[in-house]
Design a protein around this motif. Sequence first.
Motif, PDB file in Angstrom:
ATOM      1  N   VAL A 604       0.859  -1.048  -0.145  1.00 32.34           N
ATOM      2  CA  VAL A 604       0.055  -0.003   0.072  1.00 32.34           C
ATOM      3  C   VAL A 604       1.117   1.171  -0.024  1.00 32.34           C
ATOM      4  N   GLU A 605       0.924   1.920  -1.028  1.00 32.03           N
ATOM      5  CA  GLU A 605       1.808   2.957  -1.194  1.00 32.03           C
ATOM      6  C   GLU A 605       1.085   4.256  -0.876  1.00 32.03           C
ATOM      7  N   ILE A 606       1.642   5.184   0.052  1.00 33.06           N
ATOM      8  CA  ILE A 606       0.844   6.172   0.687  1.00 33.06           C
ATOM      9  C   ILE A 606       1.755   7.663   0.420  1.00 33.06           C
ATOM     10  N   VAL A 607       1.050   8.408  -0.320  1.00 36.48           N
ATOM     11  CA  VAL A 607       1.803   9.604  -0.702  1.00 36.48           C
ATOM     12  C   VAL A 607       1.118  10.645   0.145  1.00 36.48           C
ATOM     13  N   ILE A 608       1.993  11.576   0.846  1.00 41.05           N
ATOM     14  CA  ILE A 608       1.334  12.672   1.315  1.00 41.05           C
ATOM     15  C   ILE A 608       2.009  13.860   0.897  1.00 41.05           C
ATOM     16  N   VAL A 609       1.445  14.861   0.314  1.00 43.23           N
ATOM     17  CA  VAL A 609       2.000  16.020  -0.365  1.00 43.23           C
ATOM     18  C   VAL A 609       1.790  17.243   0.626  1.00 43.23           C
ATOM     19  N   GLY A 610       2.550  18.004   1.127  1.00 41.24           N
ATOM     20  CA  GLY A 610       2.353  19.134   1.950  1.00 41.24           C
ATOM     21  C   GLY A 610       3.711  19.397   2.671  1.00 41.24           C
ATOM     22  N   PRO A 611       3.700  20.885   2.896  1.00 37.49           N
ATOM     23  CA  PRO A 611       4.906  21.195   3.789  1.00 37.49           C
ATOM     24  C   PRO A 611       5.027  20.458   5.007  1.00 37.49           C
ATOM     25  N   PRO A 612       6.144  19.937   5.423  1.00 31.97           N
ATOM     26  CA  PRO A 612       6.731  19.062   6.443  1.00 31.97           C
ATOM     27  C   PRO A 612       5.913  19.697   7.810  1.00 31.97           C
ATOM     28  N   ASN A 613       6.051  21.023   8.024  1.00 33.91           N
ATOM     29  CA  ASN A 613       5.667  21.680   9.240  1.00 33.91           C
ATOM     30  C   ASN A 613       4.077  22.088   9.275  1.00 33.91           C
ATOM     31  N   ASP A 614       3.550  21.851   8.178  1.00 37.51           N
ATOM     32  CA  ASP A 614       2.001  22.051   8.232  1.00 37.51           C
ATOM     33  C   ASP A 614       1.268  21.169   9.058  1.00 37.51           C
ATOM     34  N   SER A 615       0.272  21.839   9.905  1.00 39.47           N
ATOM     35  CA  SER A 615      -0.523  21.004  10.811  1.00 39.47           C
ATOM     36  C   SER A 615      -1.463  20.129  10.056  1.00 39.47           C
ATOM     37  N   ALA A 616      -1.652  20.343   8.911  1.00 41.87           N
ATOM     38  CA  ALA A 616      -2.608  19.553   8.112  1.00 41.87           C
ATOM     39  C   ALA A 616      -1.779  18.229   7.754  1.00 41.87           C
ATOM     40  N   THR A 617      -0.688  18.551   7.322  1.00 37.67           N
ATOM     41  CA  THR A 617       0.320  17.352   6.643  1.00 37.67           C
ATOM     42  C   THR A 617       0.414  16.498   7.746  1.00 37.67           C
ATOM     43  N   HIS A 618       0.756  16.975   9.072  1.00 43.45           N
ATOM     44  CA  HIS A 618       0.769  16.275  10.386  1.00 43.45           C
ATOM     45  C   HIS A 618      -0.465  15.420  10.484  1.00 43.45           C
ATOM     46  N   ALA A 619      -1.741  16.030  10.406  1.00 42.76           N
ATOM     47  CA  ALA A 619      -2.924  15.304  10.742  1.00 42.76           C
ATOM     48  C   ALA A 619      -3.028  14.164   9.558  1.00 42.76           C
ATOM     49  N   LEU A 620      -2.586  14.428   8.495  1.00 47.02           N
ATOM     50  CA  LEU A 620      -2.755  13.192   7.420  1.00 47.02           C
ATOM     51  C   LEU A 620      -1.808  12.134   7.738  1.00 47.02           C
ATOM     52  N   THR A 621      -0.643  12.462   8.129  1.00 51.42           N
ATOM     53  CA  THR A 621       0.448  11.628   8.781  1.00 51.42           C
ATOM     54  C   THR A 621      -0.048  10.801   9.889  1.00 51.42           C
ATOM     55  N   ALA A 622      -0.715  11.465  10.895  1.00 50.93           N
ATOM     56  CA  ALA A 622      -1.128  10.624  12.015  1.00 50.93           C
ATOM     57  C   ALA A 622      -2.349   9.776  11.552  1.00 50.93           C
ATOM     58  N   ALA A 623      -2.997  10.134  10.696  1.00 52.51           N
ATOM     59  CA  ALA A 623      -4.114   9.195  10.194  1.00 52.51           C
ATOM     60  C   ALA A 623      -3.510   7.807   9.832  1.00 52.51           C
ATOM     61  N   VAL A 624      -2.549   7.882   8.960  1.00 50.07           N
ATOM     62  CA  VAL A 624      -1.725   6.872   8.493  1.00 50.07           C
ATOM     63  C   VAL A 624      -1.314   5.967   9.547  1.00 50.07           C
ATOM     64  N   HIS A 625      -0.667   6.778  10.761  1.00 51.75           N
ATOM     65  CA  HIS A 625       0.141   6.018  11.710  1.00 51.75           C
ATOM     66  C   HIS A 625      -0.797   5.420  12.672  1.00 51.75           C
TER      67      HIS A 625
END
Length: 697
Positions: A604-625
Amino acid sequence: MSTIAGRNRLADETSPYLLQHADNPVHWWPWGDAALAEARRLDRPILLSIGYAACHWCHVMAHESFESDDVAAAMNTLFINIKVDREERPDIDTIYQQALALLGQQGGWPLTMFCTPAGEPFWGGTYFPQPARYGRPAFADILRSVASAYRDKKDAIEQNREALLTALRERARGQAVEVAPGTTALPPALFAQVATRLAREVDPIWGGIGQAPKFPNTTVFERLWRSWLAGGRREAALLDAVTVTLDRVCQGGIYDHLGGGFARYATDAEWLIPHFEKMLYDNAQLVELLTLVWQETKSPLYRLRIAETCDWVLREMVAANGAFAATYDADSEGEEGKFYVWRAAEIDAVLGEADAAFFRQVYDVRPDGNWEHGANILHRNRKPALLSEDDEARLAMLRARLKAVRDTRVWPGWDDKVLADWNGLMIAALANAAAVFDRPAWREAATRAFDTIWSMRGDDGRLFHSWRKGIAKHRGTLDDHANMARAALALFETGGEGRYLDAAASLTEVLDTHFGDGDAGGYFFTAADASDVIVRRTDAHDSAVPSGNGTMVGVLARLWSLTGEQRYRDRAERVIAAFAGEVERNFFPLMTLMNNAELLQAMVEIVIVGPPNDSATHALTAAVHGRSLPDKVIRLLPPDAALPAGHPAAGKGMIGGRPTAYVCRNMACSAPVTEASALTAILEAGSAPGGNEKLPR
């Protein structure tokens, strides 16, 4: 002391285990060309003794035999005596452990092997007592018998030597299978069949495989967990096998309830009595598995044990160079487990009547002890469920008071040598757990350790295996390079720094150049220029640590996804095929190979495109984890970066200027999502809805 052989040569070594024997009256040599040359010069057989610093029975044999002037005199007269730290020289240890198995004996440490002057084994065992007991002959008698046989029964010695060497060479390579185009050597249906078979071996009450002794066997339970997830969560037996085992391990005596961290194994069926040594590699693998299972179960017990174990690693297992130390000994003051056990009266004196009564009931502390000689091993396996929040907080305070007292005791020996392969396991575990639980300190420790090991490379880019007291030594093995490549990819997937992806590719190139088995497909454990091993072996068998070849299947699979280079996938398929034929003979030690073969097939290849320090990027990453996805590969992509052209999400970016996620399976991607809840829904669904046309790769 006048002859060249007449002294103990271990004082110049850095291994704590070898230094433990530097004052023995035995004329020990470290393994090397000089020792073998001396054996040939004198035409003496070699007595090879292999152990490690935290090994209880190694200490027992040392006290009984190697510290005895009489036994040492016989050893010095009859043999060239070589002492090996199995953690420093796993390449040596593995060969002679396999030789012992070929002799029909169960392996372990201390390993005692008798060899020709060329280092070729002809007979051996493990621990021999002095004097005779436990139904075993005395070590001094063994020495005289073997030396007499070597002198007077040359034909029998030669027959044994030739048979063992032939068998070692025959088993030095895995059993390959032919794979038709468009097929795979390990079909997906096989994984479910293996899991069903393994589940029947799990103790339904206490967990673990079989009865006593019990090891955590994390790769086996990852296989069961993967099959439960892949089967639509329908087979309760698979779930129960994993969670019952982890519950019992986390609440049993194998866990250090005061200081954190797990012992190597339990000597009984109920996980009460540990073999008290603590190994870095066991704790790394348990943190990995507990994190994977927590992502689905959200068990507060697992979360607590992960945190306590990671904190223990950062508090007690950081070596002088910033990487992680190897082990804590089982013994202190000459007694196994003395540092860890308690008498009821001691707990009463520290905690007072009311608190002691509460603590003793929870941790099964008995007036006459729950172990031997009136001692108590703290555990909660009689009632493993956690108590109320208030009661657990009270217990935490009481444990802290007891730990403060325990810290004043004589501590077990600490083996502070740094091993590249074991560090790779812990770095990956910490990086993953740090991302899942948002613990930056864990990631900082992982990156510091990685950078330290990365600096331990030769001019050709190859790693050294061991470091201590400012000295890096012993050529790196397959496991060193494989585990560090896996660690680099864990850091890359959880942080996105390109240098870690480059490091993984570089280490893989080292393996292809120096360790590859040509057209056969797998990797040798030792490099092509290894000159002091009698056999170069290549297999995919897990031992106490995951197989290097099995690990490399996962590394190659991830590199294929992250770089888009087909050669990595082709290489992974060749490694699988090189060992797939062994499944019919014995699949139990092939779990890492199978688990990573499944990653290659079900990725399952998951790509998250966004600024590393953006809270929305962090929220997407947290959803994966937040999901248990053992077959995921994450790519954190800054808005100005691009994916490889062959990636199914190539050319895609943020939607409406917002961080965006894509989930891709089988070369097709989901519709882009910008909300964490939408990403969670896609991951829970288990497939990528909608999506684009399949793209060639």
